[in-house]
Design a protein around this motif. Sequence first.
Motif, PDB file in Angstrom:
ATOM      1  N   VAL A 167      16.627  10.207  -4.862  1.00 28.78           N
ATOM      2  CA  VAL A 167      15.364   9.561  -4.502  1.00 28.78           C
ATOM      3  C   VAL A 167      14.586  10.502  -3.592  1.00 28.78           C
ATOM      4  CG1 VAL A 167      16.250   7.196  -4.750  1.00 28.78           C
ATOM      5  CG2 VAL A 167      16.338   8.315  -2.519  1.00 28.78           C
ATOM      6  N   ASP A 168      13.294  10.283  -3.528  1.00 30.08           N
ATOM      7  CA  ASP A 168      12.443  11.125  -2.691  1.00 30.08           C
ATOM      8  C   ASP A 168      12.344  10.627  -1.260  1.00 30.08           C
ATOM      9  OD1 ASP A 168      11.527  13.010  -4.791  1.00 30.08           O
ATOM     10  OD2 ASP A 168      10.775  11.152  -5.686  1.00 30.08           O
ATOM     11  N   ARG A 169      12.577   9.305  -1.084  1.00 30.59           N
ATOM     12  CA  ARG A 169      12.455   8.739   0.251  1.00 30.59           C
ATOM     13  C   ARG A 169      13.160   7.403   0.332  1.00 30.59           C
ATOM     14  NH1 ARG A 169       8.565   8.406  -2.836  1.00 30.59           N
ATOM     15  NH2 ARG A 169       7.752  10.432  -2.333  1.00 30.59           N
ATOM     16  N   GLY A 223       6.960   9.600  -7.088  1.00 30.91           N
ATOM     17  CA  GLY A 223       8.389   9.794  -7.268  1.00 30.91           C
ATOM     18  C   GLY A 223       9.181   8.529  -7.015  1.00 30.91           C
ATOM     19  N   ARG A 224      10.469   8.725  -6.707  1.00 30.58           N
ATOM     20  CA  ARG A 224      11.395   7.598  -6.538  1.00 30.58           C
ATOM     21  C   ARG A 224      11.569   7.238  -5.066  1.00 30.58           C
ATOM     22  NH1 ARG A 224      15.695  10.000 -10.684  1.00 30.58           N
ATOM     23  NH2 ARG A 224      14.757  11.801  -9.780  1.00 30.58           N
ATOM     24  N   SER A 225      11.451   5.951  -4.801  1.00 33.96           N
ATOM     25  CA  SER A 225      11.656   5.416  -3.459  1.00 33.96           C
ATOM     26  C   SER A 225      12.741   4.358  -3.525  1.00 33.96           C
ATOM     27  CB  SER A 225      10.374   4.768  -2.933  1.00 33.96           C
ATOM     28  OG  SER A 225       9.297   5.672  -2.947  1.00 33.96           O
ATOM     29  N   LEU A 226      13.605   4.347  -2.537  1.00 36.42           N
ATOM     30  CA  LEU A 226      14.609   3.314  -2.419  1.00 36.42           C
ATOM     31  C   LEU A 226      14.171   2.376  -1.305  1.00 36.42           C
ATOM     32  CD1 LEU A 226      17.301   2.465  -3.688  1.00 36.42           C
ATOM     33  CD2 LEU A 226      18.455   3.741  -1.857  1.00 36.42           C
ATOM     34  N   ALA A 228       0.825  -1.214   0.000  1.00 31.39           N
ATOM     35  CA  ALA A 228       0.000   0.000   0.000  1.00 31.39           C
ATOM     36  C   ALA A 228       0.857   1.262   0.000  1.00 31.39           C
ATOM     37  CB  ALA A 228      -0.941  -0.003   1.199  1.00 31.39           C
ATOM     38  N   VAL A 229       1.908   1.272   0.799  1.00 32.08           N
ATOM     39  CA  VAL A 229       2.761   2.451   0.894  1.00 32.08           C
ATOM     40  C   VAL A 229       3.506   2.685  -0.418  1.00 32.08           C
ATOM     41  CG1 VAL A 229       4.794   3.418   2.052  1.00 32.08           C
ATOM     42  CG2 VAL A 229       3.001   2.318   3.395  1.00 32.08           C
ATOM     43  N   LEU A 230       4.103   1.639  -0.975  1.00 30.24           N
ATOM     44  CA  LEU A 230       4.873   1.797  -2.219  1.00 30.24           C
ATOM     45  C   LEU A 230       3.984   2.182  -3.398  1.00 30.24           C
ATOM     46  CD1 LEU A 230       7.337  -1.196  -1.853  1.00 30.24           C
ATOM     47  CD2 LEU A 230       7.904   1.239  -1.734  1.00 30.24           C
ATOM     48  N   LEU A 231       2.794   1.621  -3.468  1.00 30.24           N
ATOM     49  CA  LEU A 231       1.883   1.960  -4.564  1.00 30.24           C
ATOM     50  C   LEU A 231       1.424   3.417  -4.495  1.00 30.24           C
ATOM     51  CD1 LEU A 231      -0.262  -1.292  -4.754  1.00 30.24           C
ATOM     52  CD2 LEU A 231       1.268  -0.404  -6.541  1.00 30.24           C
ATOM     53  N   LEU A 253      22.265  -9.278   1.886  1.00 31.33           N
ATOM     54  CA  LEU A 253      21.895  -8.037   2.548  1.00 31.33           C
ATOM     55  C   LEU A 253      23.123  -7.140   2.660  1.00 31.33           C
ATOM     56  CD1 LEU A 253      19.670  -9.465   5.407  1.00 31.33           C
ATOM     57  CD2 LEU A 253      18.910  -8.364   3.299  1.00 31.33           C
ATOM     58  N   PRO A 254      22.933  -5.834   2.624  1.00 33.14           N
ATOM     59  CA  PRO A 254      21.669  -5.169   2.327  1.00 33.14           C
ATOM     60  C   PRO A 254      21.304  -5.317   0.848  1.00 33.14           C
ATOM     61  CG  PRO A 254      23.427  -3.544   2.514  1.00 33.14           C
ATOM     62  CD  PRO A 254      24.030  -4.881   2.846  1.00 33.14           C
ATOM     63  N   ALA A 255      20.029  -5.273   0.576  1.00 36.84           N
ATOM     64  CA  ALA A 255      19.525  -5.332  -0.796  1.00 36.84           C
ATOM     65  C   ALA A 255      18.699  -4.075  -1.041  1.00 36.84           C
ATOM     66  CB  ALA A 255      18.677  -6.576  -1.003  1.00 36.84           C
ATOM     67  N   LEU A 256      18.956  -3.408  -2.162  1.00 36.83           N
ATOM     68  CA  LEU A 256      18.287  -2.152  -2.486  1.00 36.83           C
ATOM     69  C   LEU A 256      17.507  -2.302  -3.785  1.00 36.83           C
ATOM     70  CD1 LEU A 256      21.009  -1.539  -0.863  1.00 36.83           C
ATOM     71  CD2 LEU A 256      20.772   0.755  -1.740  1.00 36.83           C
ATOM     72  N   PHE A 257      16.309  -1.719  -3.818  1.00 38.81           N
ATOM     73  CA  PHE A 257      15.460  -1.752  -5.001  1.00 38.81           C
ATOM     74  C   PHE A 257      14.897  -0.356  -5.234  1.00 38.81           C
ATOM     75  CE2 PHE A 257      15.577  -5.992  -3.351  1.00 38.81           C
ATOM     76  CZ  PHE A 257      15.641  -6.789  -4.477  1.00 38.81           C
ATOM     77  N   LEU A 258      14.808   0.032  -6.500  1.00 39.36           N
ATOM     78  CA  LEU A 258      14.249   1.327  -6.852  1.00 39.36           C
ATOM     79  C   LEU A 258      12.808   1.152  -7.297  1.00 39.36           C
ATOM     80  CD1 LEU A 258      14.837   4.362  -7.146  1.00 39.36           C
ATOM     81  CD2 LEU A 258      15.465   3.910  -9.529  1.00 39.36           C
ATOM     82  N   VAL A 259      11.938   1.971  -6.703  1.00 36.76           N
ATOM     83  CA  VAL A 259      10.516   1.985  -7.053  1.00 36.76           C
ATOM     84  C   VAL A 259      10.180   3.414  -7.457  1.00 36.76           C
ATOM     85  CG1 VAL A 259       8.168   1.625  -6.189  1.00 36.76           C
ATOM     86  CG2 VAL A 259      10.020   0.141  -5.400  1.00 36.76           C
TER      87      VAL A 259
END
Length: 108
Positions: free
Chosen positions: A45-47, A17-20, A10-13, A68-74
């Motif tokens: 990124v925005d957040r 902008g860009r979220s990491l 819900a939060v990511l959707l 870990l750590p694992a990072l993804f861009l949304v």
Amino acid sequence: MELDDGTADAVLLAAPGRSLLIFTSVGCATCRLARQVLPAARLPVDRLYWVDAERSGGLVQRYGVFHLPALFLVRDGELLGPVQAPLREPALVAAIQAADGRASEELP
């Protein structure tokens, strides 16, 4: 902001902008470094969203997290994929910019 299996979708959707999205674990030394370095870095990124991999096994599985750590861009609720770079600002900025150019897909 901390996300988990129950809140992440819900939060990511809804996030414009860009979220990491950053998967970490308490027992991981590099993850502790990421928690210190990333908030202070000037990233495009925005957040930042944090996921405790030990408590959110569903997200770990869905995103295919192996290290870990694992990072993804949304971006705007769509996944642009993993961001793989050393935890240094210039390398992270370049990796985020490269990921931002990828074709987006639905969140897993």
